[in-house]
Design a protein around this motif. Structure first.
Motif, PDB file in Angstrom:
ATOM      1  N   GLN A  82      -6.619   4.441   9.551  1.00  0.00           N
ATOM      2  CA  GLN A  82      -5.466   4.078   8.715  1.00  0.00           C
ATOM      3  C   GLN A  82      -4.191   4.722   9.248  1.00  0.00           C
ATOM      4  OE1 GLN A  82      -5.473   5.784   4.727  1.00  0.00           O
ATOM      5  NE2 GLN A  82      -4.619   3.880   3.911  1.00  0.00           N
ATOM      6  N   THR A 133       0.839  -1.191   0.000  1.00  0.00           N
ATOM      7  CA  THR A 133       0.000   0.000   0.000  1.00  0.00           C
ATOM      8  C   THR A 133       0.875   1.242   0.000  1.00  0.00           C
ATOM      9  OG1 THR A 133      -1.740  -1.203   1.143  1.00  0.00           O
ATOM     10  CG2 THR A 133      -1.821   1.204   1.278  1.00  0.00           C
ATOM     11  N   VAL A 165      -1.212   6.229  -5.303  1.00  0.00           N
ATOM     12  CA  VAL A 165      -0.909   5.154  -6.261  1.00  0.00           C
ATOM     13  C   VAL A 165      -0.371   5.697  -7.585  1.00  0.00           C
ATOM     14  CG1 VAL A 165      -3.192   4.854  -7.321  1.00  0.00           C
ATOM     15  CG2 VAL A 165      -1.707   2.871  -7.001  1.00  0.00           C
ATOM     16  N   MET A 213     -10.911   0.659  -1.231  1.00  0.00           N
ATOM     17  CA  MET A 213      -9.713   0.445  -2.040  1.00  0.00           C
ATOM     18  C   MET A 213      -9.892   1.395  -3.216  1.00  0.00           C
ATOM     19  SD  MET A 213      -8.182  -0.966  -4.899  1.00  0.00           S
ATOM     20  CE  MET A 213      -9.394  -2.079  -5.550  1.00  0.00           C
ATOM     21  N   PHE A 232      -1.441  -0.564  -4.059  1.00  0.00           N
ATOM     22  CA  PHE A 232      -2.785  -0.170  -3.634  1.00  0.00           C
ATOM     23  C   PHE A 232      -2.768   1.232  -3.043  1.00  0.00           C
ATOM     24  CE2 PHE A 232      -2.672  -4.754  -3.078  1.00  0.00           C
ATOM     25  CZ  PHE A 232      -3.920  -5.176  -3.497  1.00  0.00           C
ATOM     26  N   GLU A 233      -3.892   1.934  -3.213  1.00  0.00           N
ATOM     27  CA  GLU A 233      -4.168   3.133  -2.436  1.00  0.00           C
ATOM     28  C   GLU A 233      -5.518   2.910  -1.755  1.00  0.00           C
ATOM     29  OE1 GLU A 233      -4.930   7.931  -2.880  1.00  0.00           O
ATOM     30  OE2 GLU A 233      -3.979   6.846  -4.535  1.00  0.00           O
ATOM     31  N   TYR A 234      -5.512   3.002  -0.440  1.00  0.00           N
ATOM     32  CA  TYR A 234      -6.715   2.789   0.371  1.00  0.00           C
ATOM     33  C   TYR A 234      -7.088   4.063   1.120  1.00  0.00           C
ATOM     34  CZ  TYR A 234      -6.421  -2.383   0.273  1.00  0.00           C
ATOM     35  OH  TYR A 234      -6.411  -3.708  -0.092  1.00  0.00           O
ATOM     36  N   LEU A 290      -5.943   0.049  -7.481  1.00  0.00           N
ATOM     37  CA  LEU A 290      -4.747  -0.781  -7.482  1.00  0.00           C
ATOM     38  C   LEU A 290      -4.175  -0.765  -8.887  1.00  0.00           C
ATOM     39  CD1 LEU A 290      -4.870  -3.812  -8.958  1.00  0.00           C
ATOM     40  CD2 LEU A 290      -6.322  -4.313  -7.032  1.00  0.00           C
TER      41      LEU A 290
END
Length: 176
Positions: free
Chosen positions: A85, A16, A20, A61, A78-80, A64
């Motif tokens: 977080q 992650t 992204v 999510m 990934f960018e969440y 990706l």
């Protein structure tokens, strides 16, 4: 039987990143990976994210991106967005700490390339002259978001190879 039946190797490494698109640009433009495809966004109204990924059920999510990196493994970045977080990159000494090591044929040229692209390089190159890693040169560097990476080369092999016929996987080996 020991291990996974039918194991062939590592398909991809997933991690992650905070942005992204920034990460994909770095891996393509500076490292030389090839971008293949992207997915997202994805979120679930039930507890699917918690059941399947062990994250908060309200996690999104955002995107990706799949990349191929030379003759090595693929990357799934990934960018969440998620409640609670953590956005601090772990150090190698932290539980969960890690680094990506990139093997190159010409260490000096690759190091010059990193520096010419403004990449933060840590310390000076280390040349292993004895022991199982003899013949290896390495140095750590950081991605723009602080992820630890390593540049490594051992074009004449490593010291352990004098002691056994067995070999670690290597991106330049005939079996790769």
């Amino acid at each position: 039987m020991r291990g996974l039946p039918g194991l062939r190797g590592t398909d991809h490494i997933g991690f992650t990143v905070p942005d992204v698109e920034e990460a994909a640009r770095f891996f393509v433009d500076v490292i030389g990976c090839e971008r293949f495809y992207e997915l997202g966004p994805f979120q679930s109204d039930d507890d699917w994210m918690a059941r399947q990924l062990d994250v908060d059920p309200r996690t999104v999510m955002k995107k990706l991106v799949f990349l191929r990196c030379g003759f090595g493994s693929n990357f799934e970045i990934f960018e969440y967005a998620a409640p609670g977080q953590r956005r601090v990159q772990p150090r190698n000494s932290d539980v969960g700490g890690h680094h990506l090591a990139f093997y190159v044929d010409d260490f000096d040229a690759a190091l010059r390339h990193l520096r010419a692209n403004g990449v933060r390089v840590l310390g000076e190159p280390v040349l292993r002259e004895s022991g199982p890693s003899a013949g290896q040169t390495w140095i750590y560097f950081l991605t723009p978001w602080g992820m630890q990476c390593e540049l490594v080369s051992f074009p004449r092999g490593k010291g352990y190879e004098r002691e056994t016929e067995r070999r670690l996987w290597h991106p330049a080996s005939p079996a790769a």
